[in-house]
Design an enzyme around this catalytic site. Structure first.
Site, short mmCIF file in Angstrom:
data_model
loop_
_atom_site.label_atom_id
_atom_site.label_comp_id
_atom_site.label_asym_id
_atom_site.label_seq_id
_atom_site.Cartn_x
_atom_site.Cartn_y
_atom_site.Cartn_z
N ASP A 134 -2.66 5.94 -6.06
CA ASP A 134 -2.68 5.84 -4.60
C ASP A 134 -1.39 6.35 -3.98
O ASP A 134 -1.36 6.75 -2.82
CB ASP A 134 -2.92 4.40 -4.16
CG ASP A 134 -4.38 4.05 -4.39
OD1 ASP A 134 -4.74 3.77 -5.54
OD2 ASP A 134 -5.15 4.13 -3.42
N ASN A 190 -1.22 2.21 -8.51
CA ASN A 190 -2.67 2.38 -8.68
C ASN A 190 -3.30 0.99 -8.69
O ASN A 190 -2.62 -0.03 -8.56
CB ASN A 190 -2.98 3.16 -9.97
CG ASN A 190 -4.42 3.61 -10.03
OD1 ASN A 190 -4.95 4.15 -9.05
ND2 ASN A 190 -5.10 3.38 -11.14
N GLY A 217 -10.50 4.88 -2.39
CA GLY A 217 -9.94 5.93 -3.21
C GLY A 217 -9.03 6.79 -2.34
O GLY A 217 -9.43 7.18 -1.23
N ALA A 218 -7.82 7.05 -2.82
CA ALA A 218 -6.78 7.63 -1.96
C ALA A 218 -7.19 8.94 -1.27
O ALA A 218 -7.11 9.04 -0.04
CB ALA A 218 -5.50 7.81 -2.78
N ARG A 239 -5.29 0.83 5.89
CA ARG A 239 -4.90 0.40 4.54
C ARG A 239 -3.49 0.95 4.27
O ARG A 239 -3.20 2.09 4.62
CB ARG A 239 -5.88 0.90 3.46
CG ARG A 239 -7.21 0.15 3.48
CD ARG A 239 -8.05 0.46 2.25
NE ARG A 239 -7.65 -0.31 1.08
CZ ARG A 239 -8.16 -0.11 -0.14
NH1 ARG A 239 -9.04 0.85 -0.35
NH2 ARG A 239 -7.76 -0.84 -1.17
O1 MRU Z 1 -8.86 -0.10 -3.66
P1 MRU Z 1 -9.39 1.27 -3.99
O2 MRU Z 1 -10.75 1.26 -4.57
O3 MRU Z 1 -9.25 2.21 -2.81
O4 MRU Z 1 -8.41 1.78 -5.11
C1 MRU Z 1 -8.61 3.07 -5.63
C2 MRU Z 1 -7.79 3.37 -6.83
O5 MRU Z 1 -7.05 2.56 -7.31
C3 MRU Z 1 -7.88 4.75 -7.38
O6 MRU Z 1 -7.53 4.74 -8.72
C4 MRU Z 1 -6.91 5.68 -6.63
O7 MRU Z 1 -7.12 5.62 -5.24
C5 MRU Z 1 -7.08 7.07 -7.07
S1 MRU Z 1 -8.53 7.78 -6.42
C6 MRU Z 1 -8.69 9.36 -6.92
#
Ligand code: MRU
Length: 354
Positions: A238, A248, A46-47, A88
């Site tokens: 993201d 996203n 999650g970002a 990442r």
């Molecule tokens: O691969 P992830 O689980 O890190 O991807 C996360 C997402 O796609 C979320 O929607 C995004 O980071 C927003 S988190 C508030």
């Protein structure tokens, strides 16, 4: 309230999101390399949560070398920052948090600060990034609640919740905002193949808060929209490009196209730290390619034939014209997104006194 990380002062503890909801395991992390590995392996994801973790990872790096020379300390920080930043590629919050700490360290060094002083300042700034994100999520909840009518059914994709932030969430923050305002809200959670953030994490945290949650597989959304069973879509992001294109979790673009085809509003909720004004449009957003094993296996069990070709892009880009509004902690942006986002980011920068 759920939070993905805890800082003890000398250690970063992370809730291992790979094993939720079956197990609630907290992992102790003591070095920047351990934090980078945890981000890459999606112990934390999650970002905003990635950005917060990287900031504490760099604080751990500084704590390792306070006794070294000024030159060795500064070189160590730059090297560990690169290791963290490379973990990442898509979530801009990662680089944003690291650049914020690096800029602070550079300013303090230029002002004659010693290694101990810089280390203490980095720790304080990391705590501040955490606290600001929590406040931003609550503010998004307040700004976004008016988009969620009483009695509505909201579709969300991936997990943009407390587990993906300091707490409360972005997209789930908007849903929590409506819930906290006393509205009855039902959430449809896409399971989100292949990592199952929806099935494992969104379902877990919404049920934890007593919010009515129904799990669907990703390929059910179109049919449910056609039957009039979805009133709006809210997702996180993201990285949002300067023109409002939104990266996203993979599958978000399909949901946005379906929402437009069925005249259902599609909203994005993200803090201004997710807006990348240096990135002109979505074509410039780096898209992470992940291990094919995430697609060929489920729950550790292989489901696809050996040797099959696999694509596993972890994110996609939804063009700005499919987005009805972007909810940030500074207010709501509407098309044309270029000037609206620039204004909201400038407000956030001014508020922080940068
Ligand atoms: O691969 P992830 O689980 O890190 O991807 C996360 C997402 O796609 C979320 O929607 C995004 O980071 C927003 S988190 C508030």
């Amino acid at each position: 309230m759920l939070t993905p990380v805890e800082w003890t002062g000398t250690q970063l503890r992370m809730l291992d999101q790979r094993v939720l909801p079956g197990e609630e395991t907290w992992l102790p992390l003591n070095t920047p390399e351990e934090v980078a590995d945890a981000i890459r392996d999606m112990v934390v994801r999650g970002a905003p949560a990635i950005g917060i973790s990287a900031a504490f990872g760099l604080t751990l790096a500084a704590q390792q070398v306070t006794g070294e020379s000024v030159e060795a300390f500064d070189a160590h920080l730059r090297a560990k920052s690169k290791i963290l930043n490379d973990s990442r590629p898509t979530a801009v919050n990662l680089g944003w948090a690291l650049e914020r700490l690096q800029a602070l360290a550079t300013r303090l060094r230029a002002a004659g600060q010693d290694n101990v002083g810089i280390t203490q300042a980095l720790e304080k700034e990391s705590r501040r990034i955490y606290e600001e994100d929590l406040a931003a999520c609550k503010a998004m909840g307040r700004c976004g609640s008016p988009f969620v009518p009483d009695g509505s059914t909201v579709l969300t994709h991936s997990n943009a919740g407390g587990l993906a932030t300091a707490g409360y969430g972005t997209a789930l923050g908007v849903i929590r905002g409506a819930h906290d305002d006393g509205k009855k809200v039902r959430v449809l959670a896409d399971e989100t193949r292949p990592f199952l953030q929806g099935a494992r994490l969104t379902a877990y945290e919404l049920m934890h808060d007593g919010i009515d949650t129904v799990l669907i597989t990703d390929n059910m959304a179109g049919s449910l929209m056609q039957r009039g069973e979805i009133d709006l879509v809210v997702v996180g992001s993201d990285r949002i490009a300067a023109n409002g294109d939104v990266a996203n979790k993979i599958g978000t673009y399909s949901v946005a196209v379906l929402a437009r085809a069925h005249k259902i509003p599609f909203y994005v909720a993200a803090p201004t730290s997710t807006v990348d004004l240096n990135c002109p449009d979505g074509s410039q957003i780096p898209i992470e390619q992940r291990d094919p094993a995430e697609v060929t296996s489920m729950g550790g069990k292989r489901i696809a034939p050996e040797g099959v070709g696999v694509l596993n892009p972890a994110f996609d880009v939804t063009p700005a014209d499919l987005v009805d509004a972007i909810v940030t902690e500074q207010g709501v942006a509407r098309a044309p997104y270029g000037p609206a986002l620039a204004k909201l980011v400038a407000q956030a920068v001014a508020e922080r006194g940068e």
